[in-house]
Design a protein around this motif. Structure first.
Motif, PDB file in Angstrom:
ATOM      1  N   THR A   1      34.362 -29.968 -33.054  1.00 45.64           N
ATOM      2  CA  THR A   1      33.904 -28.590 -33.311  1.00 45.64           C
ATOM      3  C   THR A   1      34.362 -28.126 -34.679  1.00 45.64           C
ATOM      4  O   THR A   1      33.575 -27.564 -35.463  1.00 45.64           O
ATOM      5  N   LEU A   2      35.641 -28.366 -34.990  1.00 40.24           N
ATOM      6  CA  LEU A   2      36.184 -27.961 -36.291  1.00 40.24           C
ATOM      7  C   LEU A   2      35.489 -28.701 -37.427  1.00 40.24           C
ATOM      8  O   LEU A   2      35.231 -28.133 -38.486  1.00 40.24           O
ATOM      9  N   SER A   3      35.167 -29.987 -37.188  1.00 35.81           N
ATOM     10  CA  SER A   3      34.473 -30.789 -38.193  1.00 35.81           C
ATOM     11  C   SER A   3      33.117 -30.177 -38.536  1.00 35.81           C
ATOM     12  O   SER A   3      32.754 -30.059 -39.702  1.00 35.81           O
ATOM     13  N   ARG A   4      32.384 -29.755 -37.497  1.00 35.84           N
ATOM     14  CA  ARG A   4      31.070 -29.119 -37.743  1.00 35.84           C
ATOM     15  C   ARG A   4      31.228 -27.825 -38.539  1.00 35.84           C
ATOM     16  O   ARG A   4      30.461 -27.546 -39.449  1.00 35.84           O
ATOM     17  N   GLN A   5      32.244 -27.030 -38.192  1.00 39.76           N
ATOM     18  CA  GLN A   5      32.476 -25.773 -38.905  1.00 39.76           C
ATOM     19  C   GLN A   5      32.853 -26.027 -40.364  1.00 39.76           C
ATOM     20  O   GLN A   5      32.379 -25.342 -41.265  1.00 39.76           O
ATOM     21  N   LEU A   6      33.698 -27.045 -40.598  1.00 38.44           N
ATOM     22  CA  LEU A   6      34.092 -27.387 -41.975  1.00 38.44           C
ATOM     23  C   LEU A   6      32.895 -27.886 -42.785  1.00 38.44           C
ATOM     24  O   LEU A   6      32.742 -27.553 -43.956  1.00 38.44           O
ATOM     25  N   LEU A   7      32.040 -28.695 -42.119  1.00 40.63           N
ATOM     26  CA  LEU A   7      30.840 -29.193 -42.807  1.00 40.63           C
ATOM     27  C   LEU A   7      29.982 -28.044 -43.292  1.00 40.63           C
ATOM     28  O   LEU A   7      29.470 -28.053 -44.420  1.00 40.63           O
ATOM     29  N   MET A   8      29.823 -27.040 -42.455  1.00 39.91           N
ATOM     30  CA  MET A   8      28.991 -25.903 -42.816  1.00 39.91           C
ATOM     31  C   MET A   8      29.615 -25.094 -43.959  1.00 39.91           C
ATOM     32  O   MET A   8      28.929 -24.586 -44.826  1.00 39.91           O
ATOM     33  N   MET A   9      30.954 -25.010 -43.969  1.00 40.87           N
ATOM     34  CA  MET A   9      31.618 -24.202 -44.996  1.00 40.87           C
ATOM     35  C   MET A   9      31.773 -24.937 -46.323  1.00 40.87           C
ATOM     36  O   MET A   9      31.726 -24.342 -47.383  1.00 40.87           O
TER      37      MET A   9
END
Length: 199
Positions: A189-197
């Motif tokens: 989940t954190l990986s997806r959020q970091l990718l977006m940011m």
């Protein structure tokens, strides 16, 4: 990778157990590298000789008893650069890798051992060769760079990733598969959020 090639690793972050570091030392010795190491209560420093150059890899000791290889490194030895890149993949590490070759720079953003963005820079021009995940518009990127909120959210996400990684290493060391599974789900989940940011 030719002899004149230079590889720079920025914001490198890899996690290891002590046994893993011992295996890395054995691998480097078997590859013919001359090396030595020193250790205190905070760091284990592994010095690898490549020709007339000495590359010092600094492993920070964590509270969990594990180690974190972090920082920026410039590698001019093709074999050592290849070894480090395999290590980034196998440990699911993070890094920004810059390859300088024939007036071109290739920049790879690696998150959890996977290339999420590849950019070619020639002079003042840059071209995105590969981008994983959603691509932000120019306006969205400008808004994010001018807003302190974006920086704060990014910092908090990275801190949470560090925290969850430590919990994952502890769970794996204890053989607690349920706890390790929850940590891995949270990291995805954190990986997806970091990718977006960071895209």
């Amino acid at each position: 990778m030719n002899k004149g090639c230079e590889v720079e690793y920025c914001n490198l972050e890899l996690r290891f157990s002590r046994r893993h570091i011992h295996n890395l030392i054995k691998d480097l010795i078997s590859e013919g590298y001359s090396l030595y190491w020193s250790e205190d209560e905070s760091y284990l420093v592994l010095s690898v000789r490549t020709g007339r150059k000495l590359v010092k890899l600094r492993f920070q000791q964590l509270r969990t008893g594990h180690y974190k290889l972090a920082g920026d490194y410039v590698i001019r030895d093709a074999k050592l650069a290849e070894w480090l890149e395999k290590l980034i993949g196998s440990t699911r590490g993070h890094a920004i890798v810059k390859r300088v070759k024939d007036h071109h720079i290739l920049v790879e953003n690696i998150l959890f051992g996977e290339v999420i963005r590849l950019v070619e820079v020639t002079g003042f021009k840059q071209r995105v060769i590969y981008q994983k995940g959603p691509v932000l518009s120019v306006q969205e990127m400008e808004d994010m760079y001018t807003s302190n909120e974006g920086e704060t959210r990014l910092l908090l996400l990275k801190m949470e990733v560090d925290d969850v990684l430590e919990k994952l290493f502890m769970a794996m060391g204890e053989g607690n598969t349920a706890k390790a599974g929850k940590c891995q789900e949270r990291l995805q989940t954190l990986s997806r959020q970091l990718l977006m940011m960071e895209a």
